[in-house]
Motif scaffolding. Sequence first.
Motif, mmCIF file in Angstrom:
data_model
loop_
_atom_site.group_PDB
_atom_site.id
_atom_site.type_symbol
_atom_site.label_atom_id
_atom_site.label_comp_id
_atom_site.label_asym_id
_atom_site.label_seq_id
_atom_site.Cartn_x
_atom_site.Cartn_y
_atom_site.Cartn_z
ATOM 1 N N UNK A 126 2.294 59.772 -40.729
ATOM 2 C CA UNK A 126 2.141 59.299 -39.406
ATOM 3 C C UNK A 126 1.745 57.829 -39.258
ATOM 4 N N UNK A 127 0.886 57.476 -40.171
ATOM 5 C CA UNK A 127 0.409 55.968 -40.135
ATOM 6 C C UNK A 127 1.583 55.177 -40.579
ATOM 7 N N UNK A 128 2.530 55.517 -41.413
ATOM 8 C CA UNK A 128 3.722 54.739 -41.853
ATOM 9 C C UNK A 128 4.717 54.553 -40.540
ATOM 10 N N UNK A 129 4.674 55.510 -39.903
ATOM 11 C CA UNK A 129 5.622 55.752 -38.628
ATOM 12 C C UNK A 129 4.933 54.727 -37.650
ATOM 13 N N UNK A 130 3.625 54.860 -37.274
ATOM 14 C CA UNK A 130 2.858 53.969 -36.178
ATOM 15 C C UNK A 130 3.110 52.449 -36.704
ATOM 16 N N UNK A 131 2.690 52.227 -37.881
ATOM 17 C CA UNK A 131 2.957 50.747 -38.553
ATOM 18 C C UNK A 131 4.340 50.234 -38.197
ATOM 19 N N UNK A 132 5.430 51.054 -38.452
ATOM 20 C CA UNK A 132 6.891 50.457 -38.336
ATOM 21 C C UNK A 132 7.107 50.286 -36.741
ATOM 22 N N UNK A 133 6.439 51.174 -35.846
ATOM 23 C CA UNK A 133 6.601 50.875 -34.482
ATOM 24 C C UNK A 133 6.062 49.584 -34.010
ATOM 25 N N UNK A 134 4.862 49.283 -34.368
ATOM 26 C CA UNK A 134 4.090 48.209 -34.168
ATOM 27 C C UNK A 134 4.822 46.763 -34.725
ATOM 28 N N UNK A 135 5.428 47.215 -35.967
ATOM 29 C CA UNK A 135 6.134 45.908 -36.634
ATOM 30 C C UNK A 135 7.278 45.736 -35.847
ATOM 31 N N UNK A 136 8.032 46.659 -35.177
ATOM 32 C CA UNK A 136 9.244 46.419 -34.265
ATOM 33 C C UNK A 136 8.989 45.682 -33.167
ATOM 34 N N UNK A 137 7.586 45.878 -32.462
ATOM 35 C CA UNK A 137 7.018 45.370 -31.360
ATOM 36 C C UNK A 137 6.941 43.790 -31.720
ATOM 37 N N UNK A 138 6.517 43.550 -32.793
ATOM 38 C CA UNK A 138 6.234 42.262 -33.364
ATOM 39 C C UNK A 138 4.864 41.654 -32.895
ATOM 40 N N UNK A 139 4.754 40.209 -33.316
ATOM 41 C CA UNK A 139 3.499 39.721 -33.165
ATOM 42 C C UNK A 139 3.339 39.037 -31.944
ATOM 43 N N UNK A 140 4.562 39.090 -31.069
ATOM 44 C CA UNK A 140 4.258 38.241 -29.768
ATOM 45 C C UNK A 140 4.201 39.013 -28.577
ATOM 46 N N UNK A 141 3.644 40.360 -28.670
ATOM 47 C CA UNK A 141 3.390 41.012 -27.607
ATOM 48 C C UNK A 141 2.102 40.669 -27.031
ATOM 49 N N UNK A 142 2.216 40.870 -25.533
ATOM 50 C CA UNK A 142 0.923 40.550 -24.946
ATOM 51 C C UNK A 142 0.301 41.783 -24.336
ATOM 52 N N UNK A 143 -0.945 42.138 -24.644
ATOM 53 C CA UNK A 143 -1.796 41.578 -25.388
ATOM 54 C C UNK A 143 -1.347 41.658 -26.900
ATOM 55 N N UNK A 144 -1.920 40.624 -27.682
ATOM 56 C CA UNK A 144 -1.672 40.732 -29.035
ATOM 57 C C UNK A 144 -2.174 42.028 -30.090
ATOM 58 N N UNK A 145 -1.140 42.586 -30.828
ATOM 59 C CA UNK A 145 -1.642 43.654 -31.445
ATOM 60 C C UNK A 145 -2.445 43.377 -32.618
ATOM 61 N N UNK A 146 -3.775 43.868 -32.678
ATOM 62 C CA UNK A 146 -4.480 43.597 -33.743
ATOM 63 C C UNK A 146 -3.875 44.319 -35.077
ATOM 64 N N UNK A 147 -4.172 43.865 -36.333
ATOM 65 C CA UNK A 147 -3.834 44.364 -37.602
ATOM 66 C C UNK A 147 -4.139 45.884 -37.719
ATOM 67 N N UNK A 148 -5.242 45.984 -37.386
ATOM 68 C CA UNK A 148 -5.777 47.558 -37.570
ATOM 69 C C UNK A 148 -5.401 48.662 -36.308
#
Length: 59
Positions: free
Chosen positions: A1-23
């Motif tokens: 589940x964590x791997x899937x969620x990390x992949x989703x956040x990675x696809x969203x990118x670092x340029x989302x607003x508000x910015x997605x935290x690492x954890x």
Amino acid sequence: MLAIMKSIYDMMGRYTFPCVKDDAAFEHVEKFFQKMDRNRDGVVTIDEFIETCQKVGQT
């Protein structure tokens, strides 16, 4: 589940607003498991998983 969620956040990118935290992915998965683990035994059974998914689909 964590791997899937990390992949989703990675696809969203670092340029989302508000910015997605690492954890954020870990926190999201923890919330899912807390909701699904109905009897609080630290294990999510297939029945608990299905019941939770059905309840989410009804709201």
